[in-house]
Design a protein around this motif. Structure first.
Motif, mmCIF file in Angstrom:
data_model
loop_
_atom_site.group_PDB
_atom_site.id
_atom_site.type_symbol
_atom_site.label_atom_id
_atom_site.label_comp_id
_atom_site.label_asym_id
_atom_site.label_seq_id
_atom_site.Cartn_x
_atom_site.Cartn_y
_atom_site.Cartn_z
ATOM 1 N N ASN A 102 0.801 -1.199 0.006
ATOM 2 C CA ASN A 102 -0.084 0.168 0.054
ATOM 3 C C ASN A 102 0.657 1.273 0.146
ATOM 4 O OD1 ASN A 102 -2.351 -1.351 0.009
ATOM 5 N ND2 ASN A 102 -2.738 -1.201 2.178
ATOM 6 N N ALA A 103 2.170 1.103 0.677
ATOM 7 C CA ALA A 103 2.787 2.538 0.703
ATOM 8 C C ALA A 103 3.652 2.630 -0.775
ATOM 9 C CB ALA A 103 4.038 2.318 1.824
ATOM 10 N N LEU A 104 3.808 1.428 -1.382
ATOM 11 C CA LEU A 104 4.329 1.768 -2.707
ATOM 12 C C LEU A 104 3.386 2.390 -3.699
ATOM 13 C CD1 LEU A 104 6.740 -1.565 -2.974
ATOM 14 C CD2 LEU A 104 7.484 0.835 -2.429
ATOM 15 N N GLN A 105 2.375 1.854 -3.609
ATOM 16 C CA GLN A 105 1.106 2.023 -4.370
ATOM 17 C C GLN A 105 0.962 3.608 -4.195
ATOM 18 O OE1 GLN A 105 -2.070 -0.871 -3.366
ATOM 19 N NE2 GLN A 105 -1.976 -1.205 -5.519
ATOM 20 N N SER A 106 0.870 4.058 -2.918
ATOM 21 C CA SER A 106 0.542 5.563 -2.516
ATOM 22 C C SER A 106 1.676 6.326 -3.171
ATOM 23 C CB SER A 106 0.576 5.700 -0.963
ATOM 24 O OG SER A 106 0.154 6.976 -0.764
ATOM 25 N N ALA A 107 3.055 5.901 -2.915
ATOM 26 C CA ALA A 107 4.163 6.380 -3.122
ATOM 27 C C ALA A 107 4.403 6.844 -4.795
ATOM 28 C CB ALA A 107 5.227 6.056 -2.641
ATOM 29 N N TYR A 108 4.128 5.617 -5.655
ATOM 30 C CA TYR A 108 4.634 5.629 -6.807
ATOM 31 C C TYR A 108 3.259 5.322 -7.928
ATOM 32 C CZ TYR A 108 9.091 5.198 -4.916
ATOM 33 O OH TYR A 108 10.280 5.638 -4.125
ATOM 34 N N SER A 109 2.100 5.323 -7.553
ATOM 35 C CA SER A 109 1.092 5.343 -8.529
ATOM 36 C C SER A 109 0.863 6.394 -9.738
ATOM 37 C CB SER A 109 -0.460 5.309 -7.960
ATOM 38 O OG SER A 109 -0.430 6.460 -7.147
ATOM 39 N N GLU A 110 1.643 7.391 -9.280
ATOM 40 C CA GLU A 110 1.966 8.669 -10.478
ATOM 41 C C GLU A 110 2.970 8.332 -11.145
ATOM 42 O OE1 GLU A 110 -0.860 10.381 -11.205
ATOM 43 O OE2 GLU A 110 -2.011 9.419 -9.799
#
Length: 206
Positions: free
Chosen positions: A84-92
């Motif tokens: 979830n942290a990776l998705q939040s940090a790098y989804s863009e």
């Protein structure tokens, strides 16, 4: 032949992967004693709130326990938290979606030993950034190489999460980062930061 001696890492920093790329031969120490707050079970990413450390919980009975014997704990649903942290940090980021299917399994499948988990990650990251290092593991603990002549370059204490030592062979090259407009360029983050931001060009930054 040039040889680097390294610790095992969990999605290690760019500096660590640079050694894999630039050295003819890399040896990963697995008989060292466990230490807290190292890249053995920690990686650092860039988030909207600044840098964040993601730590894999491990089971250890004492500080003399060897790295090869460290078991991964299921404490606090860390796999879900990390993903979830990776998705939040790098989804863009430009390449998160491109690599997500390759990396998601590491946060779904359970590994028993940290050393096996880290090695599986290393192999996948090397495949994704297209480097092909010659890697071996130690058969016994190698004493600090400052105490005797050696053809090895010892980076075990140089590449450290909390107390890094000078490394004249490493220069943190600038590349585009998701939150650089808020926090400026953050050097030597996890290889994931470089991969998600630069994709196939990552190898040119090693």
């Amino acid at each position: 032949m040039t040889t680097a001696l390294l610790q095992t890492t969990y999605f290690g920093p760019i500096q660590w992967y640079q050694k894999l790329y630039r050295y003819d031969h890399c040896i990963i120490e697995q008989h060292d004693s466990y230490q807290k707050q190292t890249f053995r079970n920690r990686c650092v990413i860039a988030t909207a709130n600044g840098v964040q450390a993601l730590t894999v919980p491990v089971e250890h009975s004492d500080d003399k326990m060897q790295t090869k014997d460290l078991r991964i704990s299921d404490h606090n649903q860390w796999r879900r938290v990390h993903w979830n942290a990776l998705q939040s940090a790098y989804s863009e980021s430009p390449f998160f979606d491109y690599y997500a299917d390759d990396l998601r399994p590491f946060f779904e499948q359970k590994y028993v030993f940290l050393i096996d988990f880290n090695e599986a990650i290393r192999q996948k990251i090397c495949e994704l950034i297209d480097i092909h290092p010659y890697v071996e593991y130690t058969d016994s603990f190698l004493l600090p190489l400052t105490s005797h002549p050696s053809p090895l370059d010892d980076y075990r204490d140089v590449i450290h999460a909390k107390h890094p030592l000078p490394d004249d062979t490493f220069e943190a090259k600038h590349y585009w980062q998701v939150f650089q407009h808020k926090h400026g360029f953050q050097p030597n983050l996890s290889i994931l930061d470089l991969l998600f931001c630069m994709g196939p060009e990552s190898v040119f930054y090693l």
